[in-house]
Design an enzyme around this catalytic site. Sequence first.
Site, PDB file in Angstrom:
ATOM      1  N   ASP A  10      -9.511  -4.706   8.456  1.00 33.57           N
ATOM      2  CA  ASP A  10      -8.630  -5.710   9.090  1.00 33.57           C
ATOM      3  C   ASP A  10      -9.310  -6.275  10.337  1.00 33.57           C
ATOM      4  O   ASP A  10      -9.200  -7.462  10.649  1.00 33.57           O
ATOM      5  CB  ASP A  10      -7.292  -5.062   9.471  1.00 33.57           C
ATOM      6  CG  ASP A  10      -6.780  -4.179   8.356  1.00 33.57           C
ATOM      7  OD1 ASP A  10      -5.961  -4.625   7.560  1.00 33.57           O
ATOM      8  OD2 ASP A  10      -7.261  -3.033   8.271  1.00 33.57           O
ATOM      9  N   ARG A  14       0.837  -1.207   0.000  1.00 35.79           N
ATOM     10  CA  ARG A  14       0.000   0.000   0.000  1.00 35.79           C
ATOM     11  C   ARG A  14       0.872   1.258   0.000  1.00 35.79           C
ATOM     12  O   ARG A  14       0.550   2.253  -0.652  1.00 35.79           O
ATOM     13  CB  ARG A  14      -0.922  -0.012   1.219  1.00 35.79           C
ATOM     14  CG  ARG A  14      -1.932  -1.154   1.205  1.00 35.79           C
ATOM     15  CD  ARG A  14      -2.697  -1.199   2.497  1.00 35.79           C
ATOM     16  NE  ARG A  14      -3.646  -2.302   2.603  1.00 35.79           N
ATOM     17  CZ  ARG A  14      -3.335  -3.532   3.007  1.00 35.79           C
ATOM     18  NH1 ARG A  14      -2.089  -3.843   3.331  1.00 35.79           N
ATOM     19  NH2 ARG A  14      -4.269  -4.464   3.085  1.00 35.79           N
ATOM     20  N   HIS A  42      -3.198   0.445   8.529  1.00 35.52           N
ATOM     21  CA  HIS A  42      -3.906  -0.487   7.645  1.00 35.52           C
ATOM     22  C   HIS A  42      -2.862  -0.932   6.630  1.00 35.52           C
ATOM     23  O   HIS A  42      -2.690  -0.326   5.572  1.00 35.52           O
ATOM     24  CB  HIS A  42      -5.084   0.203   6.957  1.00 35.52           C
ATOM     25  CG  HIS A  42      -5.674  -0.629   5.833  1.00 35.52           C
ATOM     26  ND1 HIS A  42      -6.200  -1.880   6.027  1.00 35.52           N
ATOM     27  CD2 HIS A  42      -5.794  -0.377   4.509  1.00 35.52           C
ATOM     28  CE1 HIS A  42      -6.632  -2.362   4.878  1.00 35.52           C
ATOM     29  NE2 HIS A  42      -6.385  -1.473   3.933  1.00 35.52           N
ATOM     30  N   ARG A  57     -11.725  -8.763   9.226  1.00 40.27           N
ATOM     31  CA  ARG A  57     -11.036 -10.000   8.823  1.00 40.27           C
ATOM     32  C   ARG A  57     -10.609 -10.804  10.056  1.00 40.27           C
ATOM     33  O   ARG A  57     -10.707 -12.035  10.083  1.00 40.27           O
ATOM     34  CB  ARG A  57      -9.810  -9.639   7.970  1.00 40.27           C
ATOM     35  CG  ARG A  57     -10.185  -9.123   6.597  1.00 40.27           C
ATOM     36  CD  ARG A  57      -9.006  -8.503   5.855  1.00 40.27           C
ATOM     37  NE  ARG A  57      -9.373  -8.161   4.488  1.00 40.27           N
ATOM     38  CZ  ARG A  57      -8.741  -7.286   3.729  1.00 40.27           C
ATOM     39  NH1 ARG A  57      -7.673  -6.647   4.199  1.00 40.27           N
ATOM     40  NH2 ARG A  57      -9.138  -7.042   2.500  1.00 40.27           N
TER      41      ARG A  57
HETATM   42  N1  LIG Z   1      -8.980   1.384   2.799  1.00 42.03           N
HETATM   43  C1  LIG Z   1      -9.136   0.129   2.437  1.00 42.03           C
HETATM   44  O1  LIG Z   1      -9.357  -0.766   3.271  1.00 42.03           O
HETATM   45  C2  LIG Z   1      -9.071  -0.192   0.990  1.00 42.03           C
HETATM   46  C3  LIG Z   1      -8.585   0.756   0.137  1.00 42.03           C
HETATM   47  N2  LIG Z   1      -8.493   0.502  -1.201  1.00 42.03           N
HETATM   48  C4  LIG Z   1      -7.954   1.572  -2.012  1.00 42.03           C
HETATM   49  O2  LIG Z   1      -9.005   2.315  -2.623  1.00 42.03           O
HETATM   50  C5  LIG Z   1      -8.488   2.985  -3.780  1.00 42.03           C
HETATM   51  C6  LIG Z   1      -9.438   2.729  -4.952  1.00 42.03           C
HETATM   52  O3  LIG Z   1      -9.398   1.361  -5.300  1.00 42.03           O
HETATM   53  P1  LIG Z   1     -10.310   0.782  -6.474  1.00 42.03           P
HETATM   54  O4  LIG Z   1     -11.668   1.335  -6.382  1.00 42.03           O
HETATM   55  O5  LIG Z   1     -10.098  -0.674  -6.505  1.00 42.03           O
HETATM   56  O6  LIG Z   1      -9.589   1.438  -7.748  1.00 42.03           O
HETATM   57  P2  LIG Z   1     -10.259   1.721  -9.165  1.00 42.03           P
HETATM   58  O7  LIG Z   1      -9.137   1.933 -10.113  1.00 42.03           O
HETATM   59  O8  LIG Z   1     -11.287   0.691  -9.476  1.00 42.03           O
HETATM   60  O9  LIG Z   1     -11.025   3.097  -8.927  1.00 42.03           O
HETATM   61  C7  LIG Z   1     -10.354   4.292  -8.688  1.00 42.03           C
HETATM   62  C8  LIG Z   1     -11.143   5.388  -9.369  1.00 42.03           C
HETATM   63  O10 LIG Z   1     -10.530   6.639  -9.049  1.00 42.03           O
HETATM   64  C9  LIG Z   1     -10.705   7.472 -10.184  1.00 42.03           C
HETATM   65  N3  LIG Z   1      -9.727   8.561 -10.134  1.00 42.03           N
HETATM   66  C10 LIG Z   1      -8.380   8.457 -10.207  1.00 42.03           C
HETATM   67  N4  LIG Z   1      -7.824   9.696 -10.130  1.00 42.03           N
HETATM   68  C11 LIG Z   1      -8.858  10.573 -10.007  1.00 42.03           C
HETATM   69  C12 LIG Z   1      -8.919  11.989  -9.898  1.00 42.03           C
HETATM   70  N5  LIG Z   1      -7.802  12.737  -9.896  1.00 42.03           N
HETATM   71  N6  LIG Z   1     -10.125  12.556  -9.797  1.00 42.03           N
HETATM   72  C13 LIG Z   1     -11.255  11.801  -9.792  1.00 42.03           C
HETATM   73  N7  LIG Z   1     -11.252  10.454  -9.913  1.00 42.03           N
HETATM   74  C14 LIG Z   1     -10.068   9.862 -10.012  1.00 42.03           C
HETATM   75  C15 LIG Z   1     -10.498   6.545 -11.367  1.00 42.03           C
HETATM   76  O11 LIG Z   1     -11.077   7.068 -12.555  1.00 42.03           O
HETATM   77  C16 LIG Z   1     -11.191   5.269 -10.879  1.00 42.03           C
HETATM   78  O12 LIG Z   1     -12.538   5.205 -11.321  1.00 42.03           O
HETATM   79  C17 LIG Z   1      -7.076   2.428  -3.974  1.00 42.03           C
HETATM   80  O13 LIG Z   1      -6.133   3.338  -3.471  1.00 42.03           O
HETATM   81  C18 LIG Z   1      -7.079   1.147  -3.169  1.00 42.03           C
HETATM   82  O14 LIG Z   1      -5.792   0.747  -2.756  1.00 42.03           O
HETATM   83  C19 LIG Z   1      -8.903  -0.684  -1.721  1.00 42.03           C
HETATM   84  C20 LIG Z   1      -9.436  -1.651  -0.906  1.00 42.03           C
HETATM   85  C21 LIG Z   1      -9.505  -1.511   0.514  1.00 42.03           C
HETATM   86  C1  LIG Z   2      -6.526  -3.257  -0.709  1.00 39.70           C
HETATM   87  C2  LIG Z   2      -6.642  -3.139   0.738  1.00 39.70           C
HETATM   88  O1  LIG Z   2      -6.191  -2.198   1.342  1.00 39.70           O
HETATM   89  C3  LIG Z   2      -7.277  -4.209   1.472  1.00 39.70           C
HETATM   90  O2  LIG Z   2      -8.061  -4.989   0.932  1.00 39.70           O
HETATM   91  O3  LIG Z   2      -6.981  -4.346   2.680  1.00 39.70           O
END
Ligand SMILES: NC(=O)C1=CN([C@@H]2O[C@H](COP(=O)(O)OP(=O)(O)OC[C@H]3O[C@@H](n4cnc5c(N)ncnc54)[C@H](O)[C@@H]3O)[C@@H](O)[C@H]2O)C=CC1
Ligand SMILES: CC(=O)C(=O)O
Length: 310
Positions: free
Chosen positions: A145, A85, A172, A148
């Site tokens: 987490d 991450r 995280h 999980r």
């Molecule tokens: N906090 C957590 O527990 C988790 C966090 N994540 C994180 O969430 C984030 C998103 O993941 P996903 O949805 O899978 O990615 P994704 O690629 O499916 O979606 C990201 C979206 O952000 C948009 N985007 C990118 N730059 C942008 C900008 N400057 N302005 C507006 N929109 C913009 C893209 O067009 C895309 O639609 C990642 O950083 C990922 O690591 C993912 C899973 C768990």
């Molecule tokens: C991608 C991520 O941060 C998670 O699934 O924990």
Amino acid sequence: MKIGIVGAGMVGSAAGYAIALKGTASKIVFVDYNAGLARAQAEDIAHAVPFASSTVVTAGDYAELKGAGVVILAAGVGQKPGESRLELLTRNAEVFRQIIGKVLDAAPDAILLVATNPVDIMTQIATRLSGLPPARVIGSGTILDTARFRHLIGEHLGVAPRSVHAYVLGEHGDSEVLCWSSARAGTLSVKDFAAQMRVPLTEGVKARIDDGVRNAAYTIINGKGATWYGIGAGLERLVRAIARDEQTVLSVSIVTPKVEGVQDVALSIPRIVGAQGVVSDLFPELDDGEHEALGASARLLKETLDALEY
Ligand SMILES: NC(=O)C1=CN([C@@H]2O[C@H](COP(=O)(O)OP(=O)(O)OC[C@H]3O[C@@H](n4cnc5c(N)ncnc54)[C@H](O)[C@@H]3O)[C@@H](O)[C@H]2O)C=CC1
Ligand SMILES: CC(=O)C(=O)O
């Protein structure tokens, strides 16, 4: 309550879907620089609504966030297989530089919920860029987490995960701390519960559960490219705690004045969440090893942030 979701990819859409199905919000607005994707996600989720709730789901530009009580930030890149991450930081810090001002121009009173990784450092960056009080810039942190951890403990002990009270603290990410010393099932420590139920809870079992929690994202990303259902449900849970002023204890990340001697660092501990955002921090009782691991996690996050020029 109206909810904005910036970033209509897998995480943003899963959160929107969970919020719409549960009827947690009266309205959801998706914003993404890929406007066609935002419109498509909104339309698809709107078609699920007649089965479940009366939430209105739309897409639009930042101006459409006006009046939102909560804005979820899920924009940015995710991990490729094998990537940590923390390796996303430079790219996603740039994304937040582009979006935070626009979100605040439209919705100055919104609570920001940060999902973008590395979520603790992105929460700290969002706090600085927005100028909002830390209590109103909340990272999903270890909410996932913790889920999980409860899932794997429940599965092993043969008890529903909702009857497991256990938390993951700190980052995280790879340095997170599974808090075994205070983990309970029902009214019993997990050790006593396991003994009563005649289920082994050896160091080997604990190590397997630790690995399953700590490495879940890597395993799922290897299998399907990203994770979204767990965090989507976690974000809905957070929105519900705010929208209904629940005063619920959740493990979330905000900038915290002092943790294990480290000042001004965003990481997760259990906190009370309600309509004003984070209302109180609840520092848990830890054993010596957990104190040490939480300190190491806090130092890692602080040093990583300090090394970033922004
Ligand atoms: N906090 C957590 O527990 C988790 C966090 N994540 C994180 O969430 C984030 C998103 O993941 P996903 O949805 O899978 O990615 P994704 O690629 O499916 O979606 C990201 C979206 O952000 C948009 N985007 C990118 N730059 C942008 C900008 N400057 N302005 C507006 N929109 C913009 C893209 O067009 C895309 O639609 C990642 O950083 C990922 O690591 C993912 C899973 C768990
Ligand atoms: C991608 C991520 O941060 C998670 O699934 O924990």
